[in-house]
Design a protein around this motif. Sequence first.
Motif, short mmCIF file in Angstrom:
data_model
loop_
_atom_site.label_atom_id
_atom_site.label_comp_id
_atom_site.label_asym_id
_atom_site.label_seq_id
_atom_site.Cartn_x
_atom_site.Cartn_y
_atom_site.Cartn_z
N GLU A 85 -6.20 3.03 3.32
CA GLU A 85 -5.24 2.15 3.98
C GLU A 85 -4.13 3.02 4.56
O GLU A 85 -3.48 3.78 3.84
N ARG B 69 -4.94 -6.26 1.59
CA ARG B 69 -3.58 -6.00 2.03
C ARG B 69 -3.45 -5.82 3.54
O ARG B 69 -2.55 -6.38 4.17
N ILE B 70 -4.33 -5.03 4.16
CA ILE B 70 -4.24 -4.77 5.59
C ILE B 70 -4.44 -6.05 6.39
O ILE B 70 -3.67 -6.36 7.30
N GLU B 71 -5.48 -6.79 6.07
CA GLU B 71 -5.75 -8.03 6.80
C GLU B 71 -4.61 -9.03 6.62
O GLU B 71 -4.24 -9.75 7.55
N ASP B 72 -4.06 -9.08 5.41
CA ASP B 72 -2.95 -9.99 5.14
C ASP B 72 -1.74 -9.62 5.99
O ASP B 72 -1.10 -10.49 6.59
N THR C 184 -4.11 -0.15 9.33
CA THR C 184 -5.55 -0.19 9.46
C THR C 184 -6.22 0.62 8.37
O THR C 184 -5.56 1.09 7.42
N TYR C 185 -7.52 0.79 8.49
CA TYR C 185 -8.28 1.64 7.57
C TYR C 185 -8.75 2.88 8.32
O TYR C 185 -9.15 2.79 9.48
N ASP D 232 -4.25 -6.01 16.56
CA ASP D 232 -3.40 -5.59 15.44
C ASP D 232 -2.40 -4.50 15.82
O ASP D 232 -1.66 -4.00 14.96
N MET E 6 -6.69 -12.02 -0.31
CA MET E 6 -7.01 -11.36 0.95
C MET E 6 -6.57 -9.90 0.88
O MET E 6 -5.50 -9.60 0.36
N ASN F 207 -1.63 -7.84 8.84
CA ASN F 207 -1.87 -8.03 10.27
C ASN F 207 -1.96 -9.49 10.66
O ASN F 207 -1.83 -9.84 11.84
N GLY F 208 -2.15 -10.36 9.69
CA GLY F 208 -2.24 -11.78 9.97
C GLY F 208 -0.89 -12.48 9.98
O GLY F 208 -0.80 -13.66 10.31
#
Length: 220
Positions: free
Chosen positions: A115, A3-6, A109-110, A87, A1, A8-9
């Motif tokens: 990133e 890095r950002i999504e990981d 975020t992006y 987020d 996954m 924020n999850g």
Amino acid sequence: MPRIEDANGLAPTTYRERFLPEHLDPTLRDATAQGPYSISFETSATIAAVDFEACFDLIASSSASAYAASGVGWSPVKKRKEMKLPDLRYLLLRDPATQFQGFLSFMLTYEDGHEVVYCYELHLAQAVQRRGLGKHLMSLMETVGTNAGVEKSMLTVFLENETALKFYERLGYTKDDYSPEPRKLRNGTVKMPTYVILSKSLQEWDTGNEESEDDRKSRV
């Protein structure tokens, strides 16, 4: 996954432990030795309603006029909706009497393919301004970005807010490449932007590496 999504999850407790280990100092004192202040970490889902309203009131009292004078415009409804973005994370500042005195909101975020950790809002009550507390909150946000491995920290400032501009410049922020430039209209009128995007690198590049800046950007 990715890095950002990981990041924020992650559950709030895990997020804090991973990106802000031992940095929320319960004995924090300001530049005048007043304190101790406390800083708590919250998400847009966990922030208490009373604290959410206190944050909104600070934004409205300090920035509503600047929003209204800009091309963005001031909309309480839109601002509240933004403050509830899934987020978004909050650092809440309280004085020794546990009274709310300010906050910083941010997001991993992006931005234009990079990133970043983006500072959405930084507001302090007038009574605790110019005491080094804003600098400390910014340092905590940058710690999150550094520990998360993002490239840079970013934020947006209204150009009319000269005090804020000088504050961020002292912290090492400079105009970002993606900040809007003046636009020349068809009638020859030059339309100046009402805000500037600032950024600060959070990663140290190996000075012995000969790769170009374009190569670095393409890797992100």
